[in-house]
Design an enzyme around this catalytic site. Sequence first.
Site, PDB file in Angstrom:
ATOM      1  N   HIS A  82      11.491 -10.382  29.559  1.00  0.00           N
ATOM      2  CA  HIS A  82      11.422 -10.502  28.058  1.00  0.00           C
ATOM      3  C   HIS A  82      11.488 -11.835  27.694  1.00  0.00           C
ATOM      4  O   HIS A  82      12.323 -12.693  28.021  1.00  0.00           O
ATOM      5  CB  HIS A  82      12.387  -9.756  27.267  1.00  0.00           C
ATOM      6  CG  HIS A  82      12.093  -9.558  25.645  1.00  0.00           C
ATOM      7  ND1 HIS A  82      11.323  -8.445  25.229  1.00  0.00           N
ATOM      8  CD2 HIS A  82      11.989 -10.681  24.869  1.00  0.00           C
ATOM      9  CE1 HIS A  82      11.107  -8.513  24.007  1.00  0.00           C
ATOM     10  NE2 HIS A  82      11.542  -9.721  23.648  1.00  0.00           N
ATOM     11  N   ASP A 161      14.445  -1.627  15.383  1.00  0.00           N
ATOM     12  CA  ASP A 161      13.973  -3.196  15.596  1.00  0.00           C
ATOM     13  C   ASP A 161      12.501  -3.297  15.050  1.00  0.00           C
ATOM     14  O   ASP A 161      12.008  -4.341  14.571  1.00  0.00           O
ATOM     15  CB  ASP A 161      14.039  -3.253  17.207  1.00  0.00           C
ATOM     16  CG  ASP A 161      13.309  -4.853  17.346  1.00  0.00           C
ATOM     17  OD1 ASP A 161      13.965  -5.837  16.751  1.00  0.00           O
ATOM     18  OD2 ASP A 161      12.111  -4.747  18.093  1.00  0.00           O
ATOM     19  N   ARG A 168      11.499  -9.409   9.457  1.00  0.00           N
ATOM     20  CA  ARG A 168      12.086 -10.797   9.714  1.00  0.00           C
ATOM     21  C   ARG A 168      10.749 -11.955   9.823  1.00  0.00           C
ATOM     22  O   ARG A 168      10.786 -12.796   9.489  1.00  0.00           O
ATOM     23  CB  ARG A 168      12.671 -10.956  10.965  1.00  0.00           C
ATOM     24  CG  ARG A 168      14.145 -10.191  10.952  1.00  0.00           C
ATOM     25  CD  ARG A 168      14.918 -10.197  12.237  1.00  0.00           C
ATOM     26  NE  ARG A 168      14.874 -11.166  12.935  1.00  0.00           N
ATOM     27  CZ  ARG A 168      14.446 -11.387  14.424  1.00  0.00           C
ATOM     28  NH1 ARG A 168      14.344 -10.188  15.099  1.00  0.00           N
ATOM     29  NH2 ARG A 168      14.486 -12.399  15.148  1.00  0.00           N
ATOM     30  N   SER A 183      17.648  -7.860  18.786  1.00  0.00           N
ATOM     31  CA  SER A 183      16.104  -7.510  18.688  1.00  0.00           C
ATOM     32  C   SER A 183      15.878  -7.346  20.237  1.00  0.00           C
ATOM     33  O   SER A 183      15.344  -6.169  20.571  1.00  0.00           O
ATOM     34  CB  SER A 183      15.379  -8.398  17.985  1.00  0.00           C
ATOM     35  OG  SER A 183      14.075  -8.300  18.194  1.00  0.00           O
ATOM     36  N   LYS A 187      15.851  -3.351  22.321  1.00  0.00           N
ATOM     37  CA  LYS A 187      14.508  -2.937  23.104  1.00  0.00           C
ATOM     38  C   LYS A 187      14.682  -2.631  24.678  1.00  0.00           C
ATOM     39  O   LYS A 187      14.097  -1.681  25.086  1.00  0.00           O
ATOM     40  CB  LYS A 187      13.338  -3.804  22.929  1.00  0.00           C
ATOM     41  CG  LYS A 187      12.865  -3.439  21.522  1.00  0.00           C
ATOM     42  CD  LYS A 187      11.763  -4.467  21.136  1.00  0.00           C
ATOM     43  CE  LYS A 187      11.974  -6.031  21.313  1.00  0.00           C
ATOM     44  NZ  LYS A 187      11.360  -6.847  20.220  1.00  0.00           N
TER      45      LYS A 187
HETATM   46  N1  URA Z   1      11.520 -11.552  20.469  1.00  0.00           N
HETATM   47  C1  URA Z   1      12.109 -10.232  20.152  1.00  0.00           C
HETATM   48  O1  URA Z   1      11.788  -9.009  20.712  1.00  0.00           O
HETATM   49  N2  URA Z   1      12.666 -10.457  18.992  1.00  0.00           N
HETATM   50  C2  URA Z   1      12.920 -11.570  18.448  1.00  0.00           C
HETATM   51  O2  URA Z   1      13.691 -11.445  17.347  1.00  0.00           O
HETATM   52  C3  URA Z   1      12.546 -12.651  18.800  1.00  0.00           C
HETATM   53  C4  URA Z   1      11.716 -12.605  19.836  1.00  0.00           C
END
Ligand code: URA
Length: 445
Positions: A82, A161, A168, A183, A187
């Site tokens: 990620h 999220d 956001r 966040s 995930k």
């Molecule tokens: N990537 C994400 O999944 N969440 C965030 O808040 C910022 C970047």
Amino acid sequence: MKITDIIEKKRDGKKLATEEINFFIEGLCNGSVYEYQASALLMAIYIRGLNSRETADLTAAMARSGEMMNLSEIPGIKVDKHSTGGVGDKTTLVVGPIVAACGVPVAKMSGRGLGHTGGTIDKLESIRGFRTSLSREEFIGNAKQIGIAISGQTGNLAPADKILYALRDVTATISSIPLIASSVMSKKLASGADRIVLDVKTGSGAFMKTLEDSIKLAEEMVSIGELTGRKTVAVVTDMDTPLGNSIGNALEVKEALEVLRGDGPEDLKSVCFELAARMLELGGKGDVTSCRELVENSIREGSALKKFGELAERQGAVHAPWDKDAMREAAVRYNVTAPFEGYISSMKSELIGKASMLLGAGRKTKDGPLDHSAGIILNKKTGEYVRKGEKIAELHTSSHQLLPEAEAMLLQAYGFSAEVPVKRPLILAYVDSRGVTRYWPEHRL
Ligand code: URA
């Protein structure tokens, strides 16, 4: 319990109890907490922060808000990756096929653009016919059969999220360590991978602007991963300058394909190859040095490029991704020239991301449309010498009207100097459960 009391508590800088965090997330998902109340709490958290316990509680509540995927049907160690988001960050499009071609399965849920940064799902959707909404069966089935599946976050995966991410994006509450950590990790926990490689971006185009904050974010996420039994490592990488030369959805897919073909910009290659090697290492393919060799081989032999083709075909692409008809090209192209002579000493990447959004590559509202063909090609980047009037970038868009504002914004992003600027390395730190290894400033040039 009342949501207004919880907002007030955080507004006044107090700590939230686990039950209060759970109440907020449950209410957000069942509709008893309204989006405007969630936005107020997000702003309070943004300003007041969360401690590690509150962040872990928020992460767990968000992960539990929907389905917890079980990837055990897919044989092998499942390693997820990620990125915290940046400008021109198309690493997943390169890293996913490499890792899958090297025999570590990739079952990846990705996101859409956020703020000035792009998202993998928007990029993939620039390929005609590419479906990013996969059923659970299709997602698991593809990962089993061809070793790779990339899907948008389903409504069911960390739905809290999904709601917070979109809020956001439009309430100026993105760049907060606890909000990003919860966040990302919610995930990752919900999507079921055994091990996780994080690409934490740092610099002017990242949500975390300083190396210290980026390392703190990396440590917070590594610790959440370890606490929940998922081995997690983080590579902190430079985002002071956009990654690669292309920004914007279809343009970035094209550049990712160049890297898979063995060409492409050096900065993009080195970040992608390092992330892929770290994923292979966590996937049990040997030490990081031998994994770097596996990565190079997958490019040299063409197996990574072939894997991208299989992925696109399996997910509905009408043409092979490298076919000239696979993606729409922008109707309008415009050259931006250097206003000064000298070295490009800095690039405010966030402004470049915003200029690309203005051209149509990003959304203005949370469910708004975007123009997949829009974006920017950078012909010159930090450290390069330019003469006044020389072409430094090319704007791609569907409307001439969008050009003046985007050009002005882009030009504001460049700094020029008579001196050769000092460039920091692309890989700035590595964080795992044993601690932080810094490559900068210790290894200053
Ligand atoms: N990537 C994400 O999944 N969440 C965030 O808040 C910022 C970047």
